[in-house]
Design an enzyme around this catalytic site. Structure first.
Site, PDB file in Angstrom:
ATOM      1  N   ASP A  50     -54.965   8.069 112.506  1.00  0.00           N
ATOM      2  CA  ASP A  50     -54.948   8.418 113.599  1.00  0.00           C
ATOM      3  C   ASP A  50     -54.036   7.840 114.582  1.00  0.00           C
ATOM      4  OD1 ASP A  50     -57.509  10.139 115.161  1.00  0.00           O
ATOM      5  OD2 ASP A  50     -56.442   9.221 116.496  1.00  0.00           O
ATOM      6  N   ASN A 103     -55.149  17.153 109.861  1.00  0.00           N
ATOM      7  CA  ASN A 103     -55.992  17.802 110.989  1.00  0.00           C
ATOM      8  C   ASN A 103     -55.591  17.506 112.364  1.00  0.00           C
ATOM      9  OD1 ASN A 103     -58.796  18.288 111.905  1.00  0.00           O
ATOM     10  ND2 ASN A 103     -58.344  16.241 112.431  1.00  0.00           N
ATOM     11  N   TYR A 169     -49.776  26.398 121.310  1.00  0.00           N
ATOM     12  CA  TYR A 169     -50.804  26.096 120.207  1.00  0.00           C
ATOM     13  C   TYR A 169     -50.915  27.311 119.411  1.00  0.00           C
ATOM     14  CZ  TYR A 169     -55.398  24.660 118.438  1.00  0.00           C
ATOM     15  OH  TYR A 169     -56.475  24.283 117.775  1.00  0.00           O
ATOM     16  N   LYS A 173     -50.084  27.236 115.394  1.00  0.00           N
ATOM     17  CA  LYS A 173     -51.265  27.386 114.331  1.00  0.00           C
ATOM     18  C   LYS A 173     -50.689  28.576 113.515  1.00  0.00           C
ATOM     19  CE  LYS A 173     -54.077  24.105 115.495  1.00  0.00           C
ATOM     20  NZ  LYS A 173     -54.190  22.931 114.446  1.00  0.00           N
ATOM     21  N   ILE A 202     -64.726  24.761 118.613  1.00  0.00           N
ATOM     22  CA  ILE A 202     -65.770  23.854 117.809  1.00  0.00           C
ATOM     23  C   ILE A 202     -66.291  22.968 118.809  1.00  0.00           C
ATOM     24  CG2 ILE A 202     -66.098  22.395 116.073  1.00  0.00           C
ATOM     25  CD1 ILE A 202     -65.825  25.080 115.176  1.00  0.00           C
ATOM     26  N   THR A 204     -66.246  20.025 119.932  1.00  0.00           N
ATOM     27  CA  THR A 204     -65.824  18.388 120.060  1.00  0.00           C
ATOM     28  C   THR A 204     -65.009  17.938 121.157  1.00  0.00           C
ATOM     29  OG1 THR A 204     -63.445  19.117 119.225  1.00  0.00           O
ATOM     30  CG2 THR A 204     -64.999  19.114 117.374  1.00  0.00           C
TER      31      THR A 204
END
Length: 262
Positions: A50, A103, A169, A173, A202, A204
């Site tokens: 990360d 990810n 974005y 993707k 999601i 998050t």
């Protein structure tokens, strides 16, 4: 009557990933950490890579305290050398690289294409698309040399749909889906499978900037009547990485509560 509660998590296949080592970029929180938790429950050793090294170390320490094999490493996926070092760290720490989940990603600002900040556009592309390329570039040779491996690239529902105000974005993707298909064709005969997951919105930290009205709007886009959970994405990811998905390669799997069926 709409059933929009989150179902109980399915049972984990015991020792499904025993003896395997996984590298997860963006592993310190959100979907990445949920994937790590799911994989260690199946017996894998995990490396949480990360940009926020302190957060990754804290998450790895928590997993270790629970009896898992977990380590952390700093990574900047926009820097190919940094990704190469994270891959090398995984092999040095656990002796192999069997599984990878690419990810790491950022949301970027919201603006129409004709007014989108150029620097912001390049930052999103560099992180969300080039970061996946850098990861594949250094994971694939290691896996191919071993003759085995499985990779999941974290795309999005926006890998197949448009979304006003998110040109960078969406472009990134869509590119991740294309990279996935191309790499899968190239490495299928070397024992390596590469697939993409397409989460809907999601629940998050990536959505933390939304106010109540914005959150309600996002929920309304999903026929399921709720946002998805990181654990639900982790279940799909674990399946795609597992031997249960041995004939699934080069494909793109939605986990979106019906968003894309509208």
């Amino acid at each position: 009557m709409q059933h929009n509660s989150v179902p109980a998590a399915p049972a984990v296949v015991p020792d499904e990933f025993a003896g395997k080592a996984a590298l997860i970029t963006g592993g310190a929180s959100g979907i990445g950490l949920a994937v790590a938790r799911r994989l260690v429950r199946g017996g894998a050793a995990v490396v949480l890579a990360d940009f926020d090294e302190a957060k990754a170390r804290a998450a790895a320490a928590e997993l270790t305290a629970e009896g898992a094999r977990a380590a952390a490493v700093a990574v900047d996926v926009t820097d190919a050398d940094s990704v190469a070092a994270a891959v090398a760290f995984t092999v040095e720490t656990y002796g192999s690289l069997d599984l990878a989940v690419n990810n790491a990603g950022i949301a970027g600002p919201s603006a129409p294409t004709g007014a989108y900040d150029v620097d912001a556009y390049h930052k999103v592309i560099d992180t969300n698309l080039n970061g996946v390329f850098h990861s594949l570039r250094h994971e694939l040779p290691v896996m191919a040399a071993a003759g085995r491996g499985a990779i999941v690239n974290m795309a999005s529902i926006l890998g197949t749909n448009g979304f006003a105000g998110s040109p960078a974005y969406v472009a990134a993707k869509h590119g991740v889906v294309g990279l996935t298909k191309t790499a899968a064709l190239e490495y299928a005969d070397r024992g390596v499978r590469i697939n993409a997951a397409g989460p809907g919105f999601i629940d998050t930290p990536l959505l933390a900037h939304n106010d109540a009205e914005g959150r309600a709007h996002l929920i309304s886009l999903h026929p399921a009547g709720r946002l998805g959970t990181a654990d639900e994405v982790a279940e799909l990811t674990a399946f795609l990485l597992s031997d249960r998905a041995s004939f699934i390669n080069g494909s793109y799997h939605l986990v979106d509560g019906g968003y894309s069926a509208r």
